[in-house]
Design a protein around this motif. Sequence first.
Motif, short mmCIF file in Angstrom:
data_model
loop_
_atom_site.label_atom_id
_atom_site.label_comp_id
_atom_site.label_asym_id
_atom_site.label_seq_id
_atom_site.Cartn_x
_atom_site.Cartn_y
_atom_site.Cartn_z
N ASN A 21 18.73 107.35 41.12
CA ASN A 21 18.16 106.02 41.28
C ASN A 21 17.60 105.75 42.67
OD1 ASN A 21 18.70 105.13 38.59
ND2 ASN A 21 20.84 104.95 39.14
N GLY A 22 17.87 106.66 43.59
CA GLY A 22 17.37 106.53 44.95
C GLY A 22 16.06 107.27 45.13
N THR A 23 15.75 107.56 46.38
CA THR A 23 14.55 108.32 46.69
C THR A 23 14.97 109.59 47.40
OG1 THR A 23 13.37 106.23 46.99
CG2 THR A 23 12.29 108.20 47.81
N PRO A 24 15.20 110.66 46.62
CA PRO A 24 15.62 111.92 47.23
C PRO A 24 14.50 112.53 48.06
CG PRO A 24 15.81 112.00 44.82
CD PRO A 24 15.12 110.73 45.19
N PRO A 25 14.81 113.37 49.01
CA PRO A 25 16.17 113.75 49.37
C PRO A 25 16.88 112.63 50.13
CG PRO A 25 14.62 114.82 50.85
CD PRO A 25 13.80 114.07 49.84
N MET A 26 18.21 112.59 49.94
CA MET A 26 19.02 111.58 50.60
C MET A 26 20.08 112.24 51.47
SD MET A 26 19.62 108.83 47.48
CE MET A 26 20.33 107.56 48.54
N THR A 27 20.46 111.55 52.51
CA THR A 27 21.52 112.04 53.39
C THR A 27 22.87 111.55 52.88
OG1 THR A 27 21.43 110.08 54.80
CG2 THR A 27 20.00 111.94 55.41
N ARG A 28 23.95 112.18 53.36
CA ARG A 28 25.29 111.72 52.98
C ARG A 28 25.51 110.27 53.39
NH1 ARG A 28 28.76 109.74 55.61
NH2 ARG A 28 28.47 111.13 57.36
N PRO A 29 25.13 109.86 54.62
CA PRO A 29 25.31 108.44 54.96
C PRO A 29 24.50 107.50 54.05
CG PRO A 29 24.98 109.73 56.95
CD PRO A 29 24.71 110.64 55.79
N GLU A 54 26.88 120.71 44.50
CA GLU A 54 26.05 121.85 44.92
C GLU A 54 26.54 123.13 44.25
OE1 GLU A 54 24.49 124.16 48.94
OE2 GLU A 54 26.29 122.92 49.06
N SER A 55 27.83 123.33 44.21
CA SER A 55 28.37 124.56 43.60
C SER A 55 28.12 124.60 42.09
CB SER A 55 29.87 124.72 43.90
OG SER A 55 30.62 123.76 43.21
N LYS A 56 27.96 123.44 41.47
CA LYS A 56 27.66 123.36 40.03
C LYS A 56 26.15 123.38 39.77
CE LYS A 56 31.78 120.67 38.92
NZ LYS A 56 32.29 119.35 38.46
N ASN A 57 25.36 123.53 40.83
CA ASN A 57 23.88 123.55 40.74
C ASN A 57 23.29 122.24 40.23
OD1 ASN A 57 23.48 126.22 41.74
ND2 ASN A 57 24.22 126.99 39.77
N PHE A 58 23.91 121.13 40.59
CA PHE A 58 23.35 119.82 40.28
C PHE A 58 22.53 119.28 41.43
CE2 PHE A 58 26.07 119.80 36.64
CZ PHE A 58 25.54 118.86 35.78
N VAL A 59 22.86 119.71 42.65
CA VAL A 59 22.09 119.27 43.82
C VAL A 59 21.74 120.48 44.69
CG1 VAL A 59 23.10 116.95 43.91
CG2 VAL A 59 24.09 118.77 45.29
N GLU A 60 20.66 120.30 45.43
CA GLU A 60 20.22 121.29 46.41
C GLU A 60 20.40 120.65 47.78
OE1 GLU A 60 16.35 123.98 46.74
OE2 GLU A 60 15.93 121.83 46.82
N VAL A 61 20.87 121.45 48.72
CA VAL A 61 21.08 120.94 50.07
C VAL A 61 20.14 121.68 51.01
CG1 VAL A 61 22.77 120.59 51.91
CG2 VAL A 61 23.53 120.61 49.54
N THR A 62 19.41 120.90 51.80
CA THR A 62 18.56 121.49 52.83
C THR A 62 18.94 120.85 54.16
OG1 THR A 62 16.82 119.87 52.33
CG2 THR A 62 16.59 122.03 51.34
N LYS A 63 18.85 121.66 55.20
CA LYS A 63 19.19 121.18 56.55
C LYS A 63 17.94 120.65 57.22
CE LYS A 63 23.46 123.04 57.70
NZ LYS A 63 24.48 122.03 57.70
N GLN A 64 18.12 119.50 57.87
CA GLN A 64 17.05 118.95 58.71
C GLN A 64 17.73 118.53 60.01
OE1 GLN A 64 15.06 115.17 57.71
NE2 GLN A 64 13.20 116.41 57.66
N GLY A 65 17.63 119.43 60.99
CA GLY A 65 18.35 119.20 62.24
C GLY A 65 19.84 119.24 61.96
N LYS A 66 20.54 118.15 62.31
CA LYS A 66 21.98 118.09 62.07
C LYS A 66 22.33 117.44 60.72
CE LYS A 66 23.33 117.99 66.89
NZ LYS A 66 24.14 117.35 67.92
N LEU A 67 21.30 117.00 60.00
CA LEU A 67 21.53 116.31 58.73
C LEU A 67 21.37 117.25 57.55
CD1 LEU A 67 19.54 112.96 59.16
CD2 LEU A 67 22.02 113.26 59.15
#
Length: 129
Positions: A21-29, A54-67
């Motif tokens: 329902n948000g606008t991905p990609p989203m940060t943890r905060p 992530e381990s269930k392949n529902f989300v992908e994580v990408t690094k952007q700096g420290k986020l």
Amino acid sequence: MKKTYQRLPESELDIMLVLWNGTPPMTRPGIEKVINTKKKLASTTILSLLTRLESKNFVEVTKQGKLNLYTPLVSQSDYQAHESQSVLEKLYGNSLKKFVTSLYQGKKISSEEIHELSDFLKELEDGEE
């Protein structure tokens, strides 16, 4: 080949709903801000849930700096279709009639919704001809 999905526990599904329902990609905060409007979860809990997703392949994580940026890999409509079919098979023996009957007898469906459903089924039937 039909893709199958693991059923998500409520807490993980809550995270996915935020992403869908948000606008991905989203940060943890960013995810935490939305989640905490409904229920309070610690940052570490949200991070654990994201790691599981992530381990269930529902989300992908990408690094952007420290986020870390989280993007859903499974669409809401695909997951809903899979879950709906699973419930229909397991609880109602693949009978849509039994499913609707249980909703009606449990007073979970109104007369207006019955007419809406009837009109929808008629449209589906007309579309096949």
